[in-house]
Write a protein that holds these residues in place. Structure first.
Motif, short mmCIF file in Angstrom:
data_model
loop_
_atom_site.label_atom_id
_atom_site.label_comp_id
_atom_site.label_asym_id
_atom_site.label_seq_id
_atom_site.Cartn_x
_atom_site.Cartn_y
_atom_site.Cartn_z
N ALA A 24 18.61 46.17 17.44
CA ALA A 24 18.67 46.62 16.05
C ALA A 24 17.99 45.61 15.14
CB ALA A 24 20.12 46.83 15.62
N ASN A 25 18.14 44.31 15.44
CA ASN A 25 17.49 43.30 14.63
C ASN A 25 15.97 43.39 14.73
OD1 ASN A 25 16.29 40.20 14.77
ND2 ASN A 25 17.49 40.74 12.95
N ALA A 26 15.48 43.71 15.91
CA ALA A 26 14.04 43.84 16.08
C ALA A 26 13.51 44.97 15.17
CB ALA A 26 13.69 44.11 17.54
N ARG A 27 14.22 46.08 15.10
CA ARG A 27 13.82 47.19 14.22
C ARG A 27 13.90 46.77 12.76
NH1 ARG A 27 16.86 49.65 18.19
NH2 ARG A 27 18.70 49.82 16.85
N TYR A 28 14.98 46.07 12.40
CA TYR A 28 15.18 45.59 11.04
C TYR A 28 14.06 44.62 10.64
CZ TYR A 28 17.43 42.87 7.28
OH TYR A 28 17.71 42.22 6.12
N ALA A 29 13.79 43.65 11.50
CA ALA A 29 12.78 42.63 11.20
C ALA A 29 11.39 43.22 11.06
CB ALA A 29 12.80 41.54 12.28
N ALA A 30 11.12 44.28 11.82
CA ALA A 30 9.81 44.92 11.75
C ALA A 30 9.54 45.49 10.35
CB ALA A 30 9.70 46.02 12.80
N ALA A 31 10.56 45.90 9.66
CA ALA A 31 10.39 46.48 8.33
C ALA A 31 10.85 45.54 7.21
CB ALA A 31 11.20 47.78 8.24
N PHE A 32 11.27 44.33 7.58
CA PHE A 32 11.86 43.40 6.61
C PHE A 32 10.84 42.90 5.60
CE2 PHE A 32 13.20 39.13 5.25
CZ PHE A 32 14.49 39.41 4.81
N GLU A 33 11.27 42.85 4.35
CA GLU A 33 10.47 42.22 3.29
C GLU A 33 11.36 41.19 2.62
OE1 GLU A 33 8.53 44.91 0.61
OE2 GLU A 33 8.10 46.32 2.23
N ASP A 34 10.85 40.00 2.44
CA ASP A 34 11.60 38.92 1.80
C ASP A 34 12.03 39.36 0.41
OD1 ASP A 34 12.59 36.60 0.63
OD2 ASP A 34 10.81 35.39 1.04
N PRO A 35 13.36 39.39 0.14
CA PRO A 35 13.81 39.82 -1.18
C PRO A 35 13.57 38.80 -2.28
CG PRO A 35 15.70 39.22 0.17
CD PRO A 35 14.48 39.12 1.05
N GLY A 36 13.15 37.59 -1.90
CA GLY A 36 12.80 36.58 -2.88
C GLY A 36 13.97 36.00 -3.66
N MET A 37 15.14 35.98 -3.05
CA MET A 37 16.31 35.42 -3.73
C MET A 37 16.64 34.05 -3.16
SD MET A 37 19.03 38.39 -2.67
CE MET A 37 18.59 40.02 -3.20
N ASP A 38 17.46 33.32 -3.93
CA ASP A 38 17.98 32.08 -3.37
C ASP A 38 19.43 32.31 -2.98
OD1 ASP A 38 19.55 31.77 -5.66
OD2 ASP A 38 18.36 30.14 -6.48
N ALA A 39 20.13 31.26 -2.62
CA ALA A 39 21.49 31.38 -2.10
C ALA A 39 22.55 31.58 -3.19
CB ALA A 39 21.83 30.15 -1.27
#
Length: 179
Positions: A24-39
């Motif tokens: 599931a992580n592989a599928r998620y990472a394939a479409a992941f875009e950095d949301p540009g937030m900090d912690a």
């Protein structure tokens, strides 16, 4: 059986629970875009809740990615480690409010220290942690409120509220500090 056929058998085996998570992580990472937030959480809130799998905490509270810090453990117990996490959340990462969420039908309700004794007999070593079982969920929330509000490590204890989440209806019921 040749080594090649043994490998084929392993590959054909159904994935384990962790294997499915990795897939599931592989599928998620394939479409992941950095949301540009900090912690730092956008809503400046930390939520302490039970780890119960029936509680979709972010959905129940209308929270999105980046809105809060989420601290979960068995029972939503305010332990030394919970205070540690809240202290870091407040002092290093800017949270100002704390929400405590316990729930109906909790597995800790009615659990006693006998659990620790049984573990000690089984494995030969006494757990260093307390079970933190309880009989009355409202009283447990009040105890947690008190622990947070009196911690010398926390900067912000004025906006601390406690709730019981009903796992059958999805409703939150606030528990006040008084009896």
């Amino acid at each position: 059986m040749s080594p090649a056929s043994a490998t084929d058998e392993v590959e054909a085996a159904p994935p384990t629970s962790i294997g499915r998570l990795v897939e599931a992580n592989a599928r998620y990472a394939a479409a992941f875009e950095d949301p540009g937030m900090d912690a730092r959480p956008v809503r400046e809130v930390a939520v302490v809740a039970c780890m119960d799998a029936r509680i979709d905490l972010h959905a129940a509270l209308g929270l999105a990615l980046g809105d809060c810090h989420t601290i979960r453990n068995a029972g939503g117990v305010v332990t030394d480690d919970t205070i540690r996490s809240l202290t870091i959340s407040q002092r290093a990462l800017g949270t100002r409010s704390v929400v405590l969420v316990h729930h109906t039908g909790c597995g800790l309700q009615g659990l006693t220290d006998d659990f620790r004794h049984e573990l000690e007999r089984e494995v030969g070593q006494r757990p260093s942690w307390a079970v933190e079982g309880f009989k009355d969920v409202d009283q447990d929330v009040r105890q947690s409120l008190q622990k947070v509000r009196t911690s010398p490590f926390l900067l912000h204890v004025d906006d601390v509220r406690g709730f019981v989440f009903d796992v059958r209806t999805g409703w939150l019921r606030e528990v006040t500090a008084g009896a």
